[in-house]
Design a protein around this motif. Structure first.
Motif, mmCIF file in Angstrom:
data_model
loop_
_atom_site.group_PDB
_atom_site.id
_atom_site.type_symbol
_atom_site.label_atom_id
_atom_site.label_comp_id
_atom_site.label_asym_id
_atom_site.label_seq_id
_atom_site.Cartn_x
_atom_site.Cartn_y
_atom_site.Cartn_z
ATOM 1 N N LEU A 79 70.499 67.720 22.256
ATOM 2 C CA LEU A 79 71.886 67.379 21.942
ATOM 3 C C LEU A 79 72.303 66.100 22.656
ATOM 4 O O LEU A 79 73.078 65.301 22.131
ATOM 5 N N GLY A 109 70.433 63.527 23.209
ATOM 6 C CA GLY A 109 69.963 62.419 22.385
ATOM 7 C C GLY A 109 70.831 62.239 21.151
ATOM 8 O O GLY A 109 71.313 61.147 20.855
ATOM 9 N N LEU A 110 71.052 63.360 20.465
ATOM 10 C CA LEU A 110 71.734 63.319 19.168
ATOM 11 C C LEU A 110 73.201 62.923 19.307
ATOM 12 O O LEU A 110 73.713 62.085 18.570
ATOM 13 N N VAL A 111 73.890 63.522 20.271
ATOM 14 C CA VAL A 111 75.330 63.309 20.386
ATOM 15 C C VAL A 111 75.659 62.115 21.278
ATOM 16 O O VAL A 111 76.539 61.320 20.963
ATOM 17 N N PHE A 115 73.267 59.731 23.329
ATOM 18 C CA PHE A 115 72.509 58.479 23.430
ATOM 19 C C PHE A 115 72.630 57.616 22.185
ATOM 20 O O PHE A 115 72.642 56.390 22.276
ATOM 21 N N PHE A 116 72.708 58.245 21.004
ATOM 22 C CA PHE A 116 72.905 57.448 19.793
ATOM 23 C C PHE A 116 74.215 56.678 19.880
ATOM 24 O O PHE A 116 74.289 55.481 19.591
ATOM 25 N N LEU A 117 75.263 57.387 20.311
ATOM 26 C CA LEU A 117 76.579 56.778 20.433
ATOM 27 C C LEU A 117 76.528 55.600 21.411
ATOM 28 O O LEU A 117 76.970 54.485 21.124
ATOM 29 N N SER A 141 73.900 53.851 22.735
ATOM 30 C CA SER A 141 73.032 52.701 22.455
ATOM 31 C C SER A 141 73.489 51.923 21.229
ATOM 32 O O SER A 141 73.456 50.694 21.228
ATOM 33 N N THR A 142 73.901 52.636 20.177
ATOM 34 C CA THR A 142 74.299 51.937 18.959
ATOM 35 C C THR A 142 75.535 51.083 19.227
ATOM 36 O O THR A 142 75.585 49.901 18.873
ATOM 37 N N PHE A 143 76.540 51.687 19.869
ATOM 38 C CA PHE A 143 77.781 50.946 20.046
ATOM 39 C C PHE A 143 77.686 49.893 21.140
ATOM 40 O O PHE A 143 78.401 48.891 21.104
ATOM 41 N N GLY A 167 74.994 48.048 21.478
ATOM 42 C CA GLY A 167 74.410 46.941 20.721
ATOM 43 C C GLY A 167 75.496 46.193 19.960
ATOM 44 O O GLY A 167 75.539 44.965 19.934
ATOM 45 N N LEU A 168 76.411 46.961 19.361
ATOM 46 C CA LEU A 168 77.522 46.336 18.630
ATOM 47 C C LEU A 168 78.432 45.561 19.578
ATOM 48 O O LEU A 168 78.943 44.494 19.244
ATOM 49 N N THR A 205 84.143 49.679 20.247
ATOM 50 C CA THR A 205 82.711 49.905 20.479
ATOM 51 C C THR A 205 82.413 50.174 21.949
ATOM 52 O O THR A 205 81.607 51.042 22.272
#
Lengths: 337, 485
Positions: free
Chosen positions: B97, B99-101, B103-105, B107-109, B111-112, B128
């Motif tokens: 969870l 990772g899913l909830v 780390f995605f949030l 790392s993605t944001f 980068g943005l 972001t």
């Protein structure tokens, strides 16, 4: 639906997401030495700059999901592939730090060192993930206790390593072609065709070996055929300058490769080369239905949101880059940008 | 040494190292978000420049937290496969969870945020950094829930046939009394580190710019909307320094309150850890807390000690006159439950790490309070001690974090999962001493090199100071980027 089977599928999906996405940034990293000069290397690095870290979260999630859904698989895999996993970790460390630190100083030696960190840090995991995934299918010496005893290096595993390396080189070259303008865009297509031909040859041998030598049912032949369709179609598209379709082709090939391996694997999760009855299986290594149920709900709710905002990121950074778009490197390194 | 000892050293080294970067990531992402919010809402460019300055320092730190974090996730399988098999049904879910909830949030944001200055409208770009920051807090909750299960296993049953613990109540795991008090304690502790970092860096620049001649370092000339502007850097750094110091003090208060609550939960679920924290061999009523003790190495005999009466009773139970069980009585009780063996952790280690955690944290608050006082109403202190104090300041809460974790993890020993699995039983059976030695050596070598590079880079970028770039605007087609790697 049988939850362990569903999660076997979801783990395959997570690996697919990881390899399709990080596959191209591994490829871009490995191709840095092919650039003509520092300005071109910089353009290449910036095509993946905004996304490489988020791509890697697919790995974190795939591993976390394996741990949660199949603890015995996770335990045997990581303790059994101790040294390959150690190398993957060291490679990912220097590579990610390289992306982040390289532009922080303008001096040439500093930048060149981090570029090499990116090159090696991309090549090592690109090869080792192929070795690891192929070895799940090809078998490693797993004993009755579920422990790997002995070497995990096999000819089939090494061929898998060669396949993912050349596939990601092609995939990365097509990504550079898709995301850049100017001379580098044209050359990137040529790199893709060269490494693509090698990939087709290696893939043909590897897939034949998988379908005829490893599979226990005829089903893996379907995704295996799709790997070749994706590759050949992608290269044909690259030849006529259709980068979008070409990249879609190698993405399809990558996804189909994961599908081939996982359908061959099923209903096992790790094959024992010592005794087939010692292979780890989906039902024998999975977590309880209670845990899997909770994870399923979380996955159903969160995954579409994640995919949504990741797609948005690619949309935000959709513009092609060329050397003319790069800001003054001196100013960036001086902290004035 | 056996594989289990080496594996423990490896876990200790890689985890303590990982946690040098985590508190700053969690705390500073939010402070940078606050700075950017002030800029977006007020249009005051001072806060934009601070956002960019601290944002760059944040990123230098962030990436090392990320890469050393991947090691953690792999390590349970590499060195602790029996542990992974035993608790995977419970322990794996929070990791997945995370990772899913989270780390995605994150790392993605992030980068943005890094690349989005000239591609996203202001408010969207501000969103972001907030989403990335929220991701870091989510990640803390999940990993602390997993760790709290090891301190106080709840919501499970042991399946003897499969030889493992199985989850029966995810709600109980996520609302474990230990995680409910550890989470605020940890988050506040992260903000202490970030507050101290901002206060120290800005304070150093404040001293430097205030000593400079007025038309030299002290002012920057830059273009704003085509007009040349001269700006007094002293004011900018003063705002940042005071923000950092206030955050440090408020967070410090939060750490003290949540720490007090945590001690009571700890005494409830792991009384041995509390006894070890005081090196209290005998049960006492009321129990006193020793600020410092000089005694024999194993802590059994004391030669000199400064004691605060009633304090340990109050810490452990909330009642200053209550009885607090000592190590000998607990050992007897544990033997009755789990059979012969030693159930006490390393006592001097627990005793001293507990005091260092509290002492360094309180010292950081002291420095923060002094900074606020000495810079009141436009003052700038000028003593020789100012620079050394600023250099030490961020290290105080950072090391307090490290000692806190060393205390709580070694204080759980000899258990890996309290009451369920001894540490020695969790190690990978097939992993050889050679493999652990090689990886221990490799991680230590790479981590040492990275630490040197990181600190030098951080210092270089701290020295650069504020940038003079114009405010961001969304690019037209084919304009060159304003920032790239």
């Amino acid at each position: 639906m049988d939850l362990p089977v569903l999660w076997f599928g979801l783990v395959a999906v997570l690996w697919t997401g990881y390899l399709v996405l990080e596959g191209f940034d591994f490829g871009v990293g490995m191709l840095l030495p092919a650039a003509r000069d520092r300005a071109e290397r910089r353009v290449m690095i910036n095509t993946v700059g905004p996304v490489f870290d988020a791509n890697e979260v697919w790995l974190i999630t795939a591993v976390g999901a394996t741990f949660a859904a199949f603890p015995d698989w996770y335990a045997t895999l990581f303790s059994g592939f101790y040294l390959p996993m150690l190398l993957v970790l060291l490679a990912l460390i220097v590579r990610n730090v390289g992306f982040e630190f390289r532009h922080k100083r303008a001096d040439l030696t500093w930048q060149r060192r981090w570029e090499w960190a990116i090159v090696l840090g991309s090549a090592v995991p690109a090869a080792l993930w192929g070795l690891v995934l192929a070895s799940l299918v090809g078998g490693v010496p797993i004993d009755a206790e579920g422990e790997v005893v002995g070497s995990v290096l096999t000819p089939y595993g090494l061929l898998g390593a060669l396949l993912t390396t050349s596939l990601f080189l092609t995939h990365g070259a097509l990504f550079v072609g898709l995301k850049t303008v100017g001379d580098i865009r044209v050359r990137a297509r040529r790199w893709a065709l060269t490494s693509g031909l090698l990939t087709v040859l290696v893939a043909a041998v590897f897939l034949a070996w998988t379908v005829l030598g490893q599979a226990t049912s005829p089903w893996p032949a379907v995704p295996a055929a799709l790997v070749l369709v994706g590759l050949v179609g992608g290269l044909a598209a690259a030849r006529v300058g259709r980068e979008g379709w070409a990249f879609t082709g190698t993405a399809l090939a990558t996804a189909a490769l994961v599908a081939t391996l996982f359908t061959t694997l099923f209903p096992r999760v790790m094959v024992s080369s010592l005794d087939p009855s010692w292979s780890l299986t989906v039902s024998g290594s999975s977590s309880t239905d209670y845990t899997l149920g909770i994870m399923t709900v979380a996955a159903i709710v969160v995954t579409p949101v994640v995919i949504g905002y990741q797609c948005w990121t690619y949309w935000v950074f959709r513009k092609r880059l060329g050397t003319q778009h790069m800001p003054d490197a001196q100013l960036v390194a001086a902290g004035r940008r | 040494m056996e594989a289990v000892d080496l594996a423990r050293w490896q876990f200790a080294i890689t985890t303590v190292y990982h946690f040098f970067f985590v508190p700053l990531t969690i705390g500073l992402s939010a402070l940078v978000a606050v700075m950017q919010t002030v800029w977006v809402r007020t249009g005051n460019e001072r806060w934009l420049r601070l956002t960019r300055f601290f944002g760059k320092l944040f990123l230098i730190n962030f990436i090392l937290g990320v890469v050393t974090g991947i090691v953690q996730e792999f390590q349970f399988g590499l060195n602790w496969s029996e542990y992974s098999r035993f608790v995977g049904d419970i322990f794996g879910a929070p990791l997945a969870l995370e990772g899913l909830v989270a780390f995605f949030l994150e790392s993605t944001f992030l980068g943005l945020w890094i690349f989005g200055w000239d591609r996203l409208p202001r408010r969207l770009h501000l969103m972001t950094i907030w989403l990335a920051s929220i991701g870091t807090v989510f990640s803390a909750y999940f990993i602390l829930a997993a760790n709290s299960f090891m301190q106080n296993p709840v919501g499970f049953t042991v399946n003897a046939e499969r030889g493992r613990a199985e989850l029966t109540d995810i709600g109980a795991v996520l609302t474990n009394p230990v995680v409910l008090v550890t989470f605020p304690h940890q988050i506040f502790a992260c903000f202490m580190v970030a507050g101290a970092f901002v206060a120290a860096v800005a304070g150093w620049h404040l001293l430097r710019s205030s000593r400079a001649p007025f038309d030299g370092l002290r002012t920057t000339r830059r273009q704003a909307d085509g007009v040349a502007v001269e700006e007094d850097e002293v004011r900018t750094w003063r705002s940042a320094m005071r923000l950092g110091a206030v955050v440090l003090l408020v967070a410090g208060l939060g750490v003290l309150i949540s720490g007090d609550l945590q001690a009571k939960v700890m005494y409830d679920v792991q009384p041995m850890k509390m006894a070890a924290a005081e090196a209290a061999y005998e049960t006492e009523q009321p129990a006193s807390f020793s600020v410092i003790t000089i005694g024999s190495l194993d802590g059994e005999r004391e030669l000199f000690s400064i004691k605060v009466p009633y304090l340990l009773s109050f810490l452990a139970t909330g009642d200053p006159t209550a009885e607090v069980e000592g190590i000998r009585d607990l050992q007897e009780a544990y033997e009755a439950t789990w059979g012969p063996g030693s159930y006490a952790p390393n006592i001097p280690l627990a005793y001293w790490t507990f005091r260092l955690m509290i002492g360094l944290g309180v010292a950081a608050m002291g420095v923060g309070a002094a900074m606020l006082w000495l810079t009141r109403r436009g003052r700038v202190p000028q003593g020789w001690w100012t620079t050394p104090a600023l250099v030490v300041l961020p290290l105080l809460p950072l090391l307090a974090n490290s000692f806190g974790w060393i205390f709580t993890e070694t204080g759980r020993q000899p258990w890996l999962v309290f009451g369920l699995m001894p540490t020695a039983a969790g190690v990978s059976p097939s992993t050889t001493v050679l493999e652990v030695v090689v990886s221990l050596f490799a991680f230590t070598a790479v981590y040492t090199v990275l630490a040197v590079v990181e600190v030098r880079l951080m210092l270089t970028w701290i020295r650069k100071g504020l940038d003079d770039a114009p405010p961001p605007k969304v690019l037209e087609d084919d304009e060159p980027l304003t920032f790239a790697y």
